[in-house]
Motif scaffolding. Structure first.
Motif, PDB file in Angstrom:
ATOM      1  N   ALA A   1       8.789  -2.477  12.196  1.00  0.00           N
ATOM      2  CA  ALA A   1      10.172  -2.908  11.841  1.00  0.00           C
ATOM      3  C   ALA A   1      10.391  -3.169  10.998  1.00  0.00           C
ATOM      4  O   ALA A   1      11.001  -3.427   9.984  1.00  0.00           O
ATOM      5  N   LEU A   2       9.326  -4.556  10.012  1.00  0.00           N
ATOM      6  CA  LEU A   2       9.359  -5.320   8.582  1.00  0.00           C
ATOM      7  C   LEU A   2       8.805  -4.693   7.996  1.00  0.00           C
ATOM      8  O   LEU A   2       8.972  -5.670   6.542  1.00  0.00           O
ATOM      9  N   LEU A   3       8.466  -3.107   8.120  1.00  0.00           N
ATOM     10  CA  LEU A   3       7.986  -2.590   6.815  1.00  0.00           C
ATOM     11  C   LEU A   3       9.326  -1.947   5.517  1.00  0.00           C
ATOM     12  O   LEU A   3       9.857  -2.050   6.849  1.00  0.00           O
ATOM     13  N   ASP A   4       8.858  -2.484   4.787  1.00  0.00           N
ATOM     14  CA  ASP A   4       9.951  -2.066   3.430  1.00  0.00           C
ATOM     15  C   ASP A   4       9.954  -0.647   3.103  1.00  0.00           C
ATOM     16  O   ASP A   4       9.123  -0.115   2.593  1.00  0.00           O
ATOM     17  N   PHE A   5      10.116   0.804   3.927  1.00  0.00           N
ATOM     18  CA  PHE A   5       9.695   2.163   3.898  1.00  0.00           C
ATOM     19  C   PHE A   5      11.127   3.550   4.439  1.00  0.00           C
ATOM     20  O   PHE A   5      11.325   3.291   5.048  1.00  0.00           O
TER      21      PHE A   5
ATOM     22  N   VAL B   1       0.995  -1.273   0.386  1.00  0.00           N
ATOM     23  CA  VAL B   1       0.303  -0.170   0.542  1.00  0.00           C
ATOM     24  C   VAL B   1       0.723   1.394   0.143  1.00  0.00           C
ATOM     25  O   VAL B   1       0.545   2.046  -0.886  1.00  0.00           O
ATOM     26  N   LEU B   2       1.613   1.369   0.872  1.00  0.00           N
ATOM     27  CA  LEU B   2       2.588   2.184   0.980  1.00  0.00           C
ATOM     28  C   LEU B   2       3.375   2.711  -0.238  1.00  0.00           C
ATOM     29  O   LEU B   2       3.924   3.918  -0.481  1.00  0.00           O
ATOM     30  N   LYS B   3       3.928   1.372  -1.386  1.00  0.00           N
ATOM     31  CA  LYS B   3       4.190   1.626  -2.395  1.00  0.00           C
ATOM     32  C   LYS B   3       3.271   1.961  -3.712  1.00  0.00           C
ATOM     33  O   LYS B   3       3.974   3.277  -4.169  1.00  0.00           O
TER      34      LYS B   3
END
Length: 138
Positions: free
Chosen positions: A79-83, A46-48
């Motif tokens: 912390a698991l997010l790729d952001f 969603v962030l991407k």
């Protein structure tokens, strides 16, 4: 310059989402969690997809043992997010009860359904985003 902002209300079963679109806070479809890795992957997507610059995360204020446990769970999950963007934590105390109150016009079974399908969680995320905007004078 406008920043794409996403707010999330991280729960054990659902993650409520809200975004700011042309100055209007809108709830998004919540993420239903089967496990933290699946939920983190979905949130990263969603962030991407939405080209998010700022992620606003609801965090309980603490004090009580249950709150500090939830703070740890939320921090671990985030912390698991790729952001790569900016991350901001906002006090989420009472956002869920306020969201539920905002649905007081609904019949009880419809409110229960809104809780179960995550709409309440996304309304909580709307409130979290509102608090962020007020604290940043947006």
């Amino acid at each position: 310059m406008t920043h794409n902002i996403l707010a999330c209300d991280v729960g054990l079963k659902r993650i409520g989402l809200a975004t700011l679109t042309q100055g209007i806070i809108l709830p998004l479809t919540p993420i239903i969690r089967s496990n933290r890795n699946q939920a983190a992957k979905e949130l990263t997507n969603v962030l991407k997809e939405r080209d998010i610059h700022i992620l606003v995360v609801g965090m309980p204020s603490g004090g009580e043992a249950a709150h500090s446990d939830m703070q740890k769970r939320i921090s671990h999950f985030i912390a698991l997010l790729d952001f790569e963007g900016e991350m901001c934590f906002v006090n989420e105390d009472y956002t869920s009860s306020n969201a539920l109150e905002s649905l007081s016009y609904m019949k009880r079974q419809n409110r229960a359904k809104a809780q179960k399908d995550g709409r309440i969680d996304s309304l909580s995320a709307c409130e979290i985003l509102q608090r962020y905007m007020q604290s940043h004078n947006i």
